[in-house]
Design an enzyme around this catalytic site. Structure first.
Site, PDB file in Angstrom:
ATOM      1  N   THR A 221     -22.915   5.265  -8.264  1.00 58.07           N
ATOM      2  CA  THR A 221     -22.474   3.889  -8.390  1.00 58.07           C
ATOM      3  C   THR A 221     -20.988   3.891  -8.006  1.00 58.07           C
ATOM      4  O   THR A 221     -20.363   4.939  -7.913  1.00 58.07           O
ATOM      5  CB  THR A 221     -22.633   3.362  -9.832  1.00 58.07           C
ATOM      6  OG1 THR A 221     -22.054   4.303 -10.725  1.00 58.07           O
ATOM      7  CG2 THR A 221     -24.094   3.165 -10.182  1.00 58.07           C
ATOM      8  N   LYS A 224     -17.821   3.105 -11.902  1.00 64.38           N
ATOM      9  CA  LYS A 224     -17.493   3.849 -13.123  1.00 64.38           C
ATOM     10  C   LYS A 224     -16.118   4.499 -12.939  1.00 64.38           C
ATOM     11  O   LYS A 224     -15.129   3.781 -12.793  1.00 64.38           O
ATOM     12  CB  LYS A 224     -18.619   4.830 -13.440  1.00 64.38           C
ATOM     13  CG  LYS A 224     -19.961   4.105 -13.712  1.00 64.38           C
ATOM     14  CD  LYS A 224     -21.060   5.049 -14.132  1.00 64.38           C
ATOM     15  CE  LYS A 224     -22.324   4.300 -14.498  1.00 64.38           C
ATOM     16  NZ  LYS A 224     -23.327   4.242 -13.423  1.00 64.38           N
TER      17      LYS A 224
HETATM   18  N1  DSN Z   1     -25.904   2.474 -17.461  1.00 65.55           N
HETATM   19  C1  DSN Z   1     -25.127   3.582 -16.984  1.00 65.55           C
HETATM   20  C2  DSN Z   1     -24.408   4.269 -18.075  1.00 65.55           C
HETATM   21  O1  DSN Z   1     -23.931   3.592 -18.945  1.00 65.55           O
HETATM   22  O2  DSN Z   1     -24.278   5.472 -18.055  1.00 65.55           O
HETATM   23  C3  DSN Z   1     -25.930   4.535 -16.220  1.00 65.55           C
HETATM   24  O3  DSN Z   1     -26.729   3.832 -15.353  1.00 65.55           O
END
Ligand code: DSN
Length: 413
Positions: A221, A224
């Protein structure tokens, strides 16, 4: 007309969410605060454009500038991760993973991935997910001291002959020996895949090992530790480029979200800046201080501590459940998420652990001193989980701290 004039209900909720982000301590390890430039690109006119296909080969007219944007995102992604090929169109991590599977596998093929309760991810084969209906997933585990059990992984690989070995986790705190896994995969002729969603920013900054030059395919992703917009991306060897692009479109998706791709390009530019290396280093330093401070207060850290941005804490050791700890911390202005620990005897809605992360706090400029203070509040809030007055008092202290670290100064809805 402004948003507030057109839709005061949405404007009000957005303002409340902005206030919540400003006033609280955001410690969900998969969350972060994008820069104002990323936010601007996300809310740009690129949202108006259809551009099915890839740059230079679209099914719509008028894609000249969109091609420039997407090409910049691709070039920067390749530079950041030393990738031979990048597809920046996946809408998020789950579609990126599904596209990666379909690019490399046939229905019925076996995938060897980490067991969910040991730190794996839902999309790595949980029975409730769609990929689990198509492929056969086998799960390896961690050792009692919390590291990936590479010997178990190899034994399972030899026994099940998976077509794909999958590394990458959402609740694992150590670095990964990709070369060792590649050797195991080569023994049985399996493909290698890493889902680096959590640690992409740390890898881009050179703070964790990079699987991209070694593995067949890497998904992530972009929102993050990489601190971009919500979205996904696939990096792969040139030999898989065609299959990956076809799996994304037309295989699984329609028109790419070009405003998000513009925002990804901006985030990648920011991540290429030397200041991002310092940011990633500080994320790790902050996590280490939290680890030390929580351990000193008698907390049980799963996986034996942290080598990245996150911590998994078994709160049952302190007489709380994951849900109780999450709720108590919420009331104290500290946002975390409840999380399973390896072979958790408790259910997923109220597991034994909580997950804590430092990427968002580090973006706000918080350092070691603040982490010490925060560890104290976390410990106190869990101990005072039934004491609303004490939790409210911590929340006031949290508010005082966060007011010293402004977020989106001048923004209002
Ligand atoms: N939802 C994400 C997380 O919080 O790690 C992973 O997809």
């Amino acid at each position: 007309m402004t948003l507030r004039a057109v839709d005061p209900d949405i404007a009000r909720s957005l303002q409340q969410e902005l206030d919540r982000q400003r006033e609280g301590l955001e410690m969900i390890p998969s969350e972060n605060f994008v820069s104002p430039a990323v936010l601007e690109a996300l809310g740009s006119v690129a949202t108006n454009k259809y551009a099915e296909g890839v740059p230079g080969k679209r099914y719509y007219g008028g894609c000249r500038f969109i091609d420039e944007i997407e090409n910049l995102a691709i070039t920067r992604a390749k530079e950041l991760f030393k990738a031979e090929h990048a597809n920046v169109q996946p809408l998020s991590g789950a579609p990126a993973n599904l596209a990666a599977y379909t690019a490399l596998l046939k229905p019925g093929d076996t995938v060897l991935g980490m067991d969910l309760s040991h730190g794996g991810h839902l999309t790595h084969g949980h029975p409730a997910t769609f990929p689990a209906n198509i492929f056969r997933f086998v799960g390896y585990k961690t050792t009692p001291d919390g590291a990936i059990d590479y010997a178990n992984l190899r034994n399972l690989a030899l026994a099940h002959k998976p077509k794909l070995i999958l590394m990458g986790y959402s609740a694992y705190t150590r670095d990964i020996d990709y070369a060792r896994v590649k050797r195991i995969a080569d023994e049985i002729g399996a493909y290698t895949m890493a889902d680096i969603a959590h640690i992409a920013g740390l890898i881009a900054a050179g703070e964790m090992a990079n699987p991209v030059p070694l593995f067949d395919i890497v998904t992530t992703t972009t929102h993050k530790t990489l601190r971009g917009p919500r979205g996904g991306m696939i990096l792969c060897k040139a030999v898989h480029a065609k299959a990956v692009d076809k799996a994304v479109f037309p295989g699984l998706q329609g028109g790419p979200h070009e405003n998000v791709i513009a925002a990804k390009a901006v985030a990648f530019k920011e991540a290429l800046d030397p200041s991002f290396k310092e940011y990633a280093r500080q994320i790790k330093k902050n996590a280490k201080v939290l680890e030390e401070e929580l351990r000193a207060r008698g907390h049980r850290l799963v996986h034996g501590g942290t080598e990245n941005h996150l911590l998994l804490v078994d709160v049952t050791a302190k007489g709380a459940t994951g849900k109780e700890a999450q709720n108590a911390l919420d009331a104290a202005g500290i946002t975390v998420n409840k999380n399973a620990i390896p072979d958790d005897p408790r259910g997923p809605m109220d597991p034994s652990g909580i997950r804590l992360g430092t990427p968002a706090l580090t973006t706000r400029g918080m350092k070691e001193e603040e982490m010490k203070q925060i560890a104290g509040w976390i410990d106190e809030a869990i101990a005072a989980k039934d004491d609303a007055t004490r939790l409210a008092a911590i929340k006031e202290d949290v508010k005082k701290l966060t007011s010293r670290f402004p977020l989106y100064d001048g923004l209002a809805y």
